[in-house]
Scaffold this motif. Structure first.
Motif, PDB file in Angstrom:
ATOM      1  N   VAL A 160       2.882  -6.644   2.181  1.00 59.31           N
ATOM      2  CA  VAL A 160       3.027  -7.025   3.596  1.00 59.31           C
ATOM      3  C   VAL A 160       3.906  -6.007   4.327  1.00 59.31           C
ATOM      4  N   GLY A 161       3.375  -5.496   5.429  1.00 61.99           N
ATOM      5  CA  GLY A 161       4.136  -4.590   6.295  1.00 61.99           C
ATOM      6  C   GLY A 161       4.205  -5.167   7.695  1.00 61.99           C
ATOM      7  N   ASN A 162       3.207  -4.825   8.508  1.00 61.99           N
ATOM      8  CA  ASN A 162       3.135  -5.366   9.865  1.00 61.99           C
ATOM      9  C   ASN A 162       2.519  -6.768   9.863  1.00 61.99           C
ATOM     10  N   ALA A 163       2.022  -7.198   8.698  1.00 62.28           N
ATOM     11  CA  ALA A 163       1.538  -8.553   8.419  1.00 62.28           C
ATOM     12  C   ALA A 163       0.168  -8.876   9.017  1.00 62.28           C
ATOM     13  N   GLY A 164      -0.566  -7.857   9.441  1.00 62.26           N
ATOM     14  CA  GLY A 164      -1.924  -8.087   9.920  1.00 62.26           C
ATOM     15  C   GLY A 164      -2.869  -8.472   8.798  1.00 62.26           C
ATOM     16  N   ASN A 165      -2.714  -7.837   7.644  1.00 63.36           N
ATOM     17  CA  ASN A 165      -3.696  -8.042   6.585  1.00 63.36           C
ATOM     18  C   ASN A 165      -3.594  -9.425   5.964  1.00 63.36           C
ATOM     19  N   ILE A 166      -2.382  -9.918   5.745  1.00 63.65           N
ATOM     20  CA  ILE A 166      -2.240 -11.271   5.181  1.00 63.65           C
ATOM     21  C   ILE A 166      -2.788 -12.299   6.177  1.00 63.65           C
ATOM     22  N   ALA A 207      -0.110   3.109  16.714  1.00 66.36           N
ATOM     23  CA  ALA A 207       1.100   3.492  15.988  1.00 66.36           C
ATOM     24  C   ALA A 207       0.754   3.364  14.520  1.00 66.36           C
ATOM     25  N   SER A 208       1.374   4.168  13.672  1.00 62.46           N
ATOM     26  CA  SER A 208       0.978   4.059  12.274  1.00 62.46           C
ATOM     27  C   SER A 208       2.002   4.597  11.306  1.00 62.46           C
ATOM     28  N   THR A 209       2.025   3.976  10.115  1.00 59.11           N
ATOM     29  CA  THR A 209       2.741   4.559   8.986  1.00 59.11           C
ATOM     30  C   THR A 209       1.790   5.486   8.216  1.00 59.11           C
ATOM     31  N   GLY A 210       0.592   5.717   8.745  1.00 56.79           N
ATOM     32  CA  GLY A 210      -0.309   6.722   8.173  1.00 56.79           C
ATOM     33  C   GLY A 210      -1.743   6.284   7.991  1.00 56.79           C
ATOM     34  N   ASN A 211      -1.966   5.117   7.409  1.00 55.97           N
ATOM     35  CA  ASN A 211      -3.344   4.723   7.115  1.00 55.97           C
ATOM     36  C   ASN A 211      -4.127   4.298   8.356  1.00 55.97           C
ATOM     37  N   THR A 212      -3.476   3.578   9.242  1.00 54.78           N
ATOM     38  CA  THR A 212      -4.158   3.188  10.482  1.00 54.78           C
ATOM     39  C   THR A 212      -4.568   4.427  11.269  1.00 54.78           C
ATOM     40  N   SER A 213      -3.687   5.420  11.318  1.00 58.30           N
ATOM     41  CA  SER A 213      -4.005   6.638  12.074  1.00 58.30           C
ATOM     42  C   SER A 213      -5.155   7.395  11.422  1.00 58.30           C
ATOM     43  N   VAL A 269      -3.307   3.986  -7.059  1.00 57.35           N
ATOM     44  CA  VAL A 269      -3.071   3.457  -5.711  1.00 57.35           C
ATOM     45  C   VAL A 269      -1.871   4.155  -5.105  1.00 57.35           C
ATOM     46  N   GLU A 270      -1.653   3.971  -3.813  1.00 55.37           N
ATOM     47  CA  GLU A 270      -0.427   4.495  -3.227  1.00 55.37           C
ATOM     48  C   GLU A 270       0.702   3.491  -3.473  1.00 55.37           C
ATOM     49  N   PRO A 271       1.968   3.946  -3.407  1.00 55.99           N
ATOM     50  CA  PRO A 271       3.070   3.054  -3.778  1.00 55.99           C
ATOM     51  C   PRO A 271       3.047   1.695  -3.073  1.00 55.99           C
ATOM     52  N   THR A 292       6.255   4.098   2.082  1.00 52.60           N
ATOM     53  CA  THR A 292       6.313   4.377   3.526  1.00 52.60           C
ATOM     54  C   THR A 292       5.293   3.575   4.330  1.00 52.60           C
ATOM     55  N   ALA A 293       4.181   3.201   3.712  1.00 51.21           N
ATOM     56  CA  ALA A 293       3.138   2.448   4.429  1.00 51.21           C
ATOM     57  C   ALA A 293       3.657   1.100   4.927  1.00 51.21           C
ATOM     58  N   ILE A 294       4.632   0.526   4.219  1.00 52.29           N
ATOM     59  CA  ILE A 294       5.158  -0.793   4.600  1.00 52.29           C
ATOM     60  C   ILE A 294       6.634  -0.711   5.011  1.00 52.29           C
ATOM     61  N   ARG A 295       7.017   0.428   5.525  1.00 56.52           N
ATOM     62  CA  ARG A 295       8.395   0.621   6.009  1.00 56.52           C
ATOM     63  C   ARG A 295       8.453   0.114   7.450  1.00 56.52           C
ATOM     64  N   SER A 301      -8.463   3.402   2.642  1.00 55.72           N
ATOM     65  CA  SER A 301      -7.627   2.201   2.752  1.00 55.72           C
ATOM     66  C   SER A 301      -8.394   1.058   3.414  1.00 55.72           C
ATOM     67  N   PHE A 302      -7.788  -0.136   3.337  1.00 55.01           N
ATOM     68  CA  PHE A 302      -8.377  -1.345   3.933  1.00 55.01           C
ATOM     69  C   PHE A 302      -8.489  -1.269   5.449  1.00 55.01           C
ATOM     70  N   LYS A 303      -7.799  -0.310   6.061  1.00 45.17           N
ATOM     71  CA  LYS A 303      -7.796  -0.237   7.522  1.00 45.17           C
ATOM     72  C   LYS A 303      -9.202  -0.046   8.081  1.00 45.17           C
ATOM     73  N   ASP A 304     -10.098   0.536   7.274  1.00 47.53           N
ATOM     74  CA  ASP A 304     -11.463   0.785   7.747  1.00 47.53           C
ATOM     75  C   ASP A 304     -12.184  -0.512   8.120  1.00 47.53           C
ATOM     76  N   VAL A 312      -5.142  -4.063  -3.755  1.00 45.84           N
ATOM     77  CA  VAL A 312      -4.453  -2.760  -3.761  1.00 45.84           C
ATOM     78  C   VAL A 312      -5.038  -1.988  -2.582  1.00 45.84           C
ATOM     79  N   THR A 313      -4.176  -1.761  -1.587  1.00 47.28           N
ATOM     80  CA  THR A 313      -4.611  -1.484  -0.228  1.00 47.28           C
ATOM     81  C   THR A 313      -5.013  -0.050   0.075  1.00 47.28           C
ATOM     82  N   GLY A 314      -4.454   0.914  -0.689  1.00 51.14           N
ATOM     83  CA  GLY A 314      -4.722   2.317  -0.352  1.00 51.14           C
ATOM     84  C   GLY A 314      -4.857   3.209  -1.576  1.00 51.14           C
TER      85      GLY A 314
HETATM   86  N1  F0G Z   1      -0.681  -1.244   2.284  1.00 50.93           N
HETATM   87  C1  F0G Z   1      -0.947  -0.083   2.911  1.00 50.93           C
HETATM   88  C2  F0G Z   1      -1.449   1.048   2.079  1.00 50.93           C
HETATM   89  C3  F0G Z   1      -0.768   0.031   4.307  1.00 50.93           C
HETATM   90  O1  F0G Z   1      -1.045   1.186   4.896  1.00 50.93           O
HETATM   91  C4  F0G Z   1      -0.276  -1.071   5.022  1.00 50.93           C
HETATM   92  C5  F0G Z   1      -0.046  -0.983   6.470  1.00 50.93           C
HETATM   93  C6  F0G Z   1      -0.015  -2.249   4.316  1.00 50.93           C
HETATM   94  C7  F0G Z   1      -0.233  -2.297   2.961  1.00 50.93           C
HETATM   95  C8  F0G Z   1       0.496  -3.472   4.990  1.00 50.93           C
HETATM   96  O2  F0G Z   1      -0.495  -4.088   5.764  1.00 50.93           O
HETATM   97  O3  F0G Z   1       0.674  -3.992   7.926  1.00 50.93           O
HETATM   98  O4  F0G Z   1      -1.311  -5.437   7.597  1.00 50.93           O
HETATM   99  O5  F0G Z   1       0.863  -5.994   6.526  1.00 50.93           O
HETATM  100  N2  F0G Z   1      -0.129   0.101   7.117  1.00 50.93           N
HETATM  101  C9  F0G Z   1      -0.039   0.206   8.583  1.00 50.93           C
HETATM  102  C10 F0G Z   1      -0.411   1.603   9.037  1.00 50.93           C
HETATM  103  C11 F0G Z   1       1.232  -0.299   9.141  1.00 50.93           C
HETATM  104  O6  F0G Z   1       0.045   2.049  10.096  1.00 50.93           O
HETATM  105  O7  F0G Z   1      -1.178   2.258   8.352  1.00 50.93           O
HETATM  106  P1  F0G Z   1      -0.055  -4.941   7.039  1.00 50.93           P
END
Ligand code: F0G
Length: 350
Positions: free
Chosen positions: A186-192, A83-89, A286-288, A239-242, A59-62, A316-318
């Motif tokens: 967009v989830g936690n909005a760090g990436n945008i 804290a994480s929905t999975g990818n950050t962890s 990709v993941e959902p 779940t990643a953006i829940r 994922s982009f978290k790297d 496509v983030t993951g």
């Molecule tokens: N796509 C994926 C696959 C993610 O894992 C996340 C965020 C996002 C999009 C949204 O990015 O939060 O910067 O707006 N995942 C975080 C996590 C919350 O804990 O892995 P964001």
């Protein structure tokens, strides 16, 4: 060509590192920018996919984590927490292992994809499932990082944003300029926030002549930025953006408004349709949550609000392998045959 050195070396002059910074890298970045012929046909635009699932932990978290762990090490930290929905962890666990640091992760109980859980465990993270959602986990992780000797590596850490902005640099470096539109989930909005910072820097004193419009898409059941209200009980199959109360909410609004962009919602049905379309026609799994960017692009195109002929990049983030449940549940169960060519041919309709 020489070995890609990882994004800190590649973009050293634009990142907060010095010659003595102990760089922790898994040679992340340099992900493919893949032309998307079917999406281009459907939208009348020139569409590319920035395939962030090609990063070392999928994922982009790297991008953010190489910077966050590098700076934590430089500052003498022995332990990190997120804290994480999975990818950050998954990413924090891997980079901490590489740096010889302890990694603690807090995840919402029962709400992270199995592949991501596996990654945190195999890299040796101390994982706690919290009886709450992501927003509860982030509150807890922040508190622990204040009261105990452990540094927070969520995207509220500015080094995460610094690392993640390099994705914009790569897009411009490949295309020769910024695209007209950039779509993101967009989830936690760090990436945008990070992409917008990267595009601004490259337009201010880099190779880009303009900035793109930033189009962010949240899942309809977890769309606080769209509705303008915290969502107490966010709900989506992605779940990643829940996430109901994004940490970088204000910065996402700034990215939207300064770029003349939009942040809209896409339904789970639209996300899954885009997920399948990506796999079947563009051959990108990709993941959902990642499919939200593409679902959003198609949704806007369907309303006629997307001017044809533009250059569009969807991140496509993951990687799809992180959460295979949705690939399997949408497909017919495989048929078992004897070791027999005629039986195989009959089943295959040959
Ligand atoms: N796509 C994926 C696959 C993610 O894992 C996340 C965020 C996002 C999009 C949204 O990015 O939060 O910067 O707006 N995942 C975080 C996590 C919350 O804990 O892995 P964001």
């Amino acid at each position: 060509s020489p070995l890609w050195p990882g994004l800190i070396e590649a973009y050293r002059s634009r990142l907060p590192v010095t010659r003595t910074t102990p760089v922790v890298t898994l040679h992340e970045g340099a992900t493919p920018l893949v032309p998307a012929p079917e999406l281009s046909r459907r939208t009348g635009c020139e569409v590319f996919l920035k395939v962030e699932g090609a990063n070392p932990t999928g994922s982009f978290k790297d991008r953010g984590m190489t910077m966050a762990i590098t700076k934590a090490l430089e500052e003498g930290a022995r332990a990190v927490i997120c804290a994480s929905t999975g990818n950050t962890s998954a990413s924090a666990a891997a980079y901490a292992a590489r740096a010889g640091m302890v990694c603690a992760v807090l995840v919402p109980q029962g709400k992270i994809a199995l592949g991501k859980l596996a990654q945190a465990l195999v890299h040796g993270a101390k994982l706690l499932q919290v009886d709450g959602n992501f927003d509860d986990c982030l509150g807890l992780a922040s508190k622990l990082s204040i009261d105990y000797p452990v540094s927070l590596v969520n995207s509220v850490n500015q080094y995460r944003i610094e690392g993640q902005k390099t994705a914009s640099f790569e897009v411009v470096d490949v295309l020769g300029d910024a695209p007209d539109v950039h779509c993101l989930p967009v989830g936690n909005a760090g990436n945008i926030t990070a992409y917008w910072q990267g595009y601004r820097e490259y337009a201010d004193d880099g190779p880009a002549t303009h900035r793109p419009r930033m189009w962010g898409f949240q899942a309809a059941g977890a769309a606080p930025i769209v509705t303008g209200k915290v969502v107490e009980h966010p709900s989506t199959i992605a779940t990643a953006i829940r996430i109901g109360n994004p940490a970088s909410w204000t910065k996402a609004l700034a990215a939207r408004d300064e770029s003349g962009g939009r942040i809209d919602a896409v339904t789970d049905r639209e996300i899954l349709a885009a997920y399948r379309l990506l796999a079947r026609t563009e051959a990108v799994f990709v993941e959902p949550a990642s499919a939200a960017s593409v679902a959003g692009l198609l949704k806007v195109a369907a309303t006629g609000e997307l001017e044809p002929g533009q250059r569009v990049v969807c991140t496509v983030t993951g990687n799809g392998l992180k959460d295979p449940e949705w690939a399997i549940s949408g497909a017919p169960a495989p048929v078992t045959i004897p070791v027999d060519a005629a039986a195989a041919a009959a089943q295959l309709g040959l």
